[in-house]
Design a protein around this motif. Sequence first.
Motif, PDB file in Angstrom:
ATOM      1  N   ILE A  69      24.849  22.624  -7.188  1.00  0.00           N
ATOM      2  CA  ILE A  69      24.704  22.872  -5.749  1.00  0.00           C
ATOM      3  C   ILE A  69      25.051  21.619  -4.947  1.00  0.00           C
ATOM      4  O   ILE A  69      25.724  21.697  -3.921  1.00  0.00           O
ATOM      5  CB  ILE A  69      23.290  23.386  -5.421  1.00  0.00           C
ATOM      6  N   LYS A  70      24.634  20.467  -5.404  1.00  0.00           N
ATOM      7  CA  LYS A  70      24.985  19.215  -4.714  1.00  0.00           C
ATOM      8  C   LYS A  70      26.494  19.007  -4.731  1.00  0.00           C
ATOM      9  O   LYS A  70      27.084  18.589  -3.730  1.00  0.00           O
ATOM     10  CB  LYS A  70      24.277  18.034  -5.365  1.00  0.00           C
ATOM     11  N   GLN A  71      27.130  19.305  -5.864  1.00  0.00           N
ATOM     12  CA  GLN A  71      28.572  19.164  -5.972  1.00  0.00           C
ATOM     13  C   GLN A  71      29.280  20.137  -5.027  1.00  0.00           C
ATOM     14  O   GLN A  71      30.205  19.760  -4.321  1.00  0.00           O
ATOM     15  CB  GLN A  71      29.006  19.411  -7.416  1.00  0.00           C
ATOM     16  N   ARG A  72      28.831  21.378  -4.998  1.00  0.00           N
ATOM     17  CA  ARG A  72      29.447  22.365  -4.105  1.00  0.00           C
ATOM     18  C   ARG A  72      29.242  21.963  -2.643  1.00  0.00           C
ATOM     19  O   ARG A  72      30.145  22.078  -1.824  1.00  0.00           O
ATOM     20  CB  ARG A  72      28.876  23.750  -4.340  1.00  0.00           C
ATOM     21  N   GLN A  73      28.049  21.487  -2.303  1.00  0.00           N
ATOM     22  CA  GLN A  73      27.778  21.072  -0.929  1.00  0.00           C
ATOM     23  C   GLN A  73      28.704  19.925  -0.530  1.00  0.00           C
ATOM     24  O   GLN A  73      29.239  19.916   0.583  1.00  0.00           O
ATOM     25  CB  GLN A  73      26.313  20.662  -0.791  1.00  0.00           C
ATOM     26  N   ALA A  74      28.905  18.974  -1.417  1.00  0.00           N
ATOM     27  CA  ALA A  74      29.810  17.861  -1.129  1.00  0.00           C
ATOM     28  C   ALA A  74      31.234  18.364  -0.917  1.00  0.00           C
ATOM     29  O   ALA A  74      31.949  17.894  -0.014  1.00  0.00           O
ATOM     30  CB  ALA A  74      29.765  16.840  -2.262  1.00  0.00           C
ATOM     31  N   LYS A  75      31.664  19.332  -1.712  1.00  0.00           N
ATOM     32  CA  LYS A  75      33.008  19.907  -1.563  1.00  0.00           C
ATOM     33  C   LYS A  75      33.136  20.650  -0.237  1.00  0.00           C
ATOM     34  O   LYS A  75      34.178  20.618   0.403  1.00  0.00           O
ATOM     35  CB  LYS A  75      33.336  20.857  -2.719  1.00  0.00           C
ATOM     36  N   GLN A  76      32.066  21.311   0.201  1.00  0.00           N
ATOM     37  CA  GLN A  76      32.107  22.032   1.469  1.00  0.00           C
ATOM     38  C   GLN A  76      32.187  21.063   2.650  1.00  0.00           C
ATOM     39  O   GLN A  76      32.875  21.330   3.629  1.00  0.00           O
ATOM     40  CB  GLN A  76      30.901  22.956   1.588  1.00  0.00           C
ATOM     41  N   VAL A  77      31.509  19.947   2.554  1.00  0.00           N
ATOM     42  CA  VAL A  77      31.583  18.927   3.605  1.00  0.00           C
ATOM     43  C   VAL A  77      32.979  18.310   3.621  1.00  0.00           C
ATOM     44  O   VAL A  77      33.570  18.120   4.681  1.00  0.00           O
ATOM     45  CB  VAL A  77      30.493  17.851   3.411  1.00  0.00           C
ATOM     46  N   ALA A  78      33.529  18.021   2.445  1.00  0.00           N
ATOM     47  CA  ALA A  78      34.852  17.395   2.341  1.00  0.00           C
ATOM     48  C   ALA A  78      35.952  18.313   2.864  1.00  0.00           C
ATOM     49  O   ALA A  78      36.953  17.836   3.414  1.00  0.00           O
ATOM     50  CB  ALA A  78      35.132  17.011   0.891  1.00  0.00           C
ATOM     51  N   TYR A  79      35.768  19.612   2.733  1.00  0.00           N
ATOM     52  CA  TYR A  79      36.780  20.579   3.180  1.00  0.00           C
ATOM     53  C   TYR A  79      37.176  20.343   4.631  1.00  0.00           C
ATOM     54  O   TYR A  79      38.358  20.371   4.973  1.00  0.00           O
ATOM     55  CB  TYR A  79      36.249  22.014   2.982  1.00  0.00           C
TER      56      TYR A  79
END
Length: 141
Positions: free
Chosen positions: A85-95
């Motif tokens: 979840i932390k990894q996905r959240q970071a990817k969503q912010v980076a998007y």
Amino acid sequence: MPIRRRLLWASTMTAFLALGVVAHAETISYADAVTSLAKDCGADIKKLCSGLNLGNGQIADCLQKNSAKVSPTCTSTLGTVTASIKQRQAKQVAYYEISKRNMATTCKGVKGDGNMLSCLVKSNRIVSGPCNQAITDAGWR
């Protein structure tokens, strides 16, 4: 659901799940994360944290307080899900940063986070490779 609201939900979910366990994991959907936790931690939650609400990190606090009694399966799943979840959240912010230029050019005038994402997905043939990859990594495709 607007992206900003999704990020807030993801932050809340991360806070709920966070026990400080770090593990390497591929990202999974939030629904799959909840399903995994219910399957692998349900008995521990029922036994150790009965009557507590999901909000405000009460379950996570309870599991952490009772960590010596939590099953190894639950501990492992919780670590994996939290990392994912932390990894996905970071990817969503980076998007957003990665796709900002495509938003301004390809989807100029589009209003709303969901509409913007939809525009970028529909325009995948003319959107940059990094933007397309960011959308995929964020779990939105």
